[in-house]
Design an enzyme around this catalytic site. Structure first.
Site, mmCIF file in Angstrom:
data_model
loop_
_atom_site.group_PDB
_atom_site.id
_atom_site.type_symbol
_atom_site.label_atom_id
_atom_site.label_comp_id
_atom_site.label_asym_id
_atom_site.label_seq_id
_atom_site.Cartn_x
_atom_site.Cartn_y
_atom_site.Cartn_z
ATOM 1 N N ASN A 164 -7.841 -2.606 14.299
ATOM 2 C CA ASN A 164 -9.184 -3.072 13.803
ATOM 3 C C ASN A 164 -9.312 -4.259 13.038
ATOM 4 O O ASN A 164 -10.436 -4.353 12.300
ATOM 5 C CB ASN A 164 -9.741 -1.590 13.270
ATOM 6 C CG ASN A 164 -9.148 -1.330 11.985
ATOM 7 O OD1 ASN A 164 -8.296 -2.016 11.700
ATOM 8 N ND2 ASN A 164 -9.391 -0.293 11.482
ATOM 9 N N ASP A 186 0.913 -1.093 0.153
ATOM 10 C CA ASP A 186 -0.174 -0.181 0.104
ATOM 11 C C ASP A 186 0.988 1.193 -0.065
ATOM 12 O O ASP A 186 2.054 1.223 0.188
ATOM 13 C CB ASP A 186 -1.003 -0.074 1.201
ATOM 14 C CG ASP A 186 -0.294 -0.408 2.339
ATOM 15 O OD1 ASP A 186 1.009 -0.299 2.534
ATOM 16 O OD2 ASP A 186 -1.112 -0.571 3.398
ATOM 17 N N GLU A 245 -9.995 -1.559 5.307
ATOM 18 C CA GLU A 245 -10.441 -1.328 6.754
ATOM 19 C C GLU A 245 -11.839 -2.125 6.787
ATOM 20 O O GLU A 245 -12.451 -2.455 5.708
ATOM 21 C CB GLU A 245 -10.847 -0.060 6.445
ATOM 22 C CG GLU A 245 -9.619 0.964 6.302
ATOM 23 C CD GLU A 245 -8.763 1.092 7.524
ATOM 24 O OE1 GLU A 245 -8.610 0.337 8.475
ATOM 25 O OE2 GLU A 245 -8.043 2.359 7.599
ATOM 26 N N HIS A 264 -7.438 -4.570 10.067
ATOM 27 C CA HIS A 264 -7.202 -4.133 8.716
ATOM 28 C C HIS A 264 -6.003 -5.104 8.470
ATOM 29 O O HIS A 264 -5.072 -5.317 9.217
ATOM 30 C CB HIS A 264 -7.204 -2.719 8.549
ATOM 31 C CG HIS A 264 -6.294 -2.124 8.968
ATOM 32 N ND1 HIS A 264 -6.120 -0.483 8.896
ATOM 33 C CD2 HIS A 264 -4.883 -2.330 9.658
ATOM 34 C CE1 HIS A 264 -4.850 -0.208 9.253
ATOM 35 N NE2 HIS A 264 -4.128 -1.299 9.694
HETATM 36 P P1 PGA Z 1 2.033 -1.189 12.474
HETATM 37 O O1 PGA Z 1 0.629 -1.148 11.564
HETATM 38 O O2 PGA Z 1 2.789 -2.155 12.381
HETATM 39 O O3 PGA Z 1 2.409 0.488 12.366
HETATM 40 O O4 PGA Z 1 1.429 -1.519 13.943
HETATM 41 C C1 PGA Z 1 0.044 -2.439 11.225
HETATM 42 C C2 PGA Z 1 -0.886 -2.133 10.204
HETATM 43 O O5 PGA Z 1 -1.832 -1.245 10.641
HETATM 44 O O6 PGA Z 1 -1.173 -2.833 9.607
#
Ligand code: PGA
Length: 240
Positions: free
Chosen positions: A136, A67, A143, A138
């Site tokens: 959450n 992404d 999302e 995702h």
């Molecule tokens: P993080 O993000 O590794 O910064 O916790 C993971 C994500 O949101 O997929």
């Protein structure tokens, strides 16, 4: 789903780096699906160390990232292109021409989604996909929602994700509101998937995924459809 529980973040990082190195040693031309965020940073540091010790080579590898924010310049130090360059690509022998991140400056994000899907297909698909997980549930920027888009697409970040990612920005107002992300379908096409999760704040999402149901309101739960997923997590990210 195979589960590897690690005592510490460093142990998790080493275990994940070992899987990436094994993949590259077995198939040097592998297409790696890479992720950004705090979770895989230690894994990238470990891979750089392994590269310096001649334990892994990226000479023939290709990478596609999950992404990118939209819109964002690749030179912006918050862009995922910048993250990948500085956390991994600048320090190993990967050919930068063979590293791909969705184009955060594309004029038309819908066309960019189609282009990116075609690119992954042309590369022969992803051999090993690295994923983090949001609080959450995702994966990428897919999302929670009643309906999920299978292919690479542009999407709005949820308020929770904007808040979670604001720690990397001067203020919450600076966090881009949109992103380009591989879809759940793009992710599930990878031959192997490694999901990393560290910290108690990920436990709820991890446990929801491990219930084994398919629930688009926990996008990671769709990984239950895939035959080769390894969860590598710290012990506080799971009810062990
Ligand atoms: P993080 O993000 O590794 O910064 O916790 C993971 C994500 O949101 O997929």
């Amino acid at each position: 789903m195979k589960i590897i529980i690690c005592k510490t973040y460093d142990e998790m990082s080493s275990a994940a780096a070992k899987l990436v190195a094994e993949q590259l040693n077995e198939k040097p031309t592998s297409v790696l699906g890479l992720a950004t965020g705090s979770t895989p940073e230690g894994m990238y540091a470990e891979l750089i160390e392994m590269y310096r010790n001649n334990a892994v080579s990226f000479a023939q590898a290709t990478s596609v990232n999950l992404d990118e924010y939209y819109p964002i310049e690749p030179t912006n130090d918050q862009s995922y292109r910048y993250f990948m360059n500085t956390k991994l690509f600048d320090h190993v022998n990967i050919d930068k021409e063979k590293t791909f991140v969705p184009n955060g400056m594309a004029n038309d994000p819908d066309t960019e989604g189609i282009r990116y899907e075609a690119l992954i297909e042309r590369l022969g698909g992803v051999d090993l996909q690295i994923l983090g997980i949001g609080r959450n549930g995702h994966i990428g920027f897919n999302e929670p929602a009643d309906r999920l888009i299978p292919g690479t697409h542009v999407t709005a970040l949820t308020a929770g994700t904007i808040e979670a990612n604001s720690r990397f920005f001067a203020s919450e107002a600076d966090v881009p509101r949109m992103a380009l992300t591989m879809g759940i379908g793009s992710i599930l096409k990878a031959k192997k998937i490694v999901l990393m999760a560290a910290g108690a704040e990920k436990k709820e999402a991890v446990m929801r995924m491990l219930e084994g149901f398919i629930d688009t309101n926990c996008p990671a739960s769709l990984l239950n459809l895939h035959p080769d997923v390894t969860l590598i997590c710290t012990k506080d990210a799971i009810n062990a």
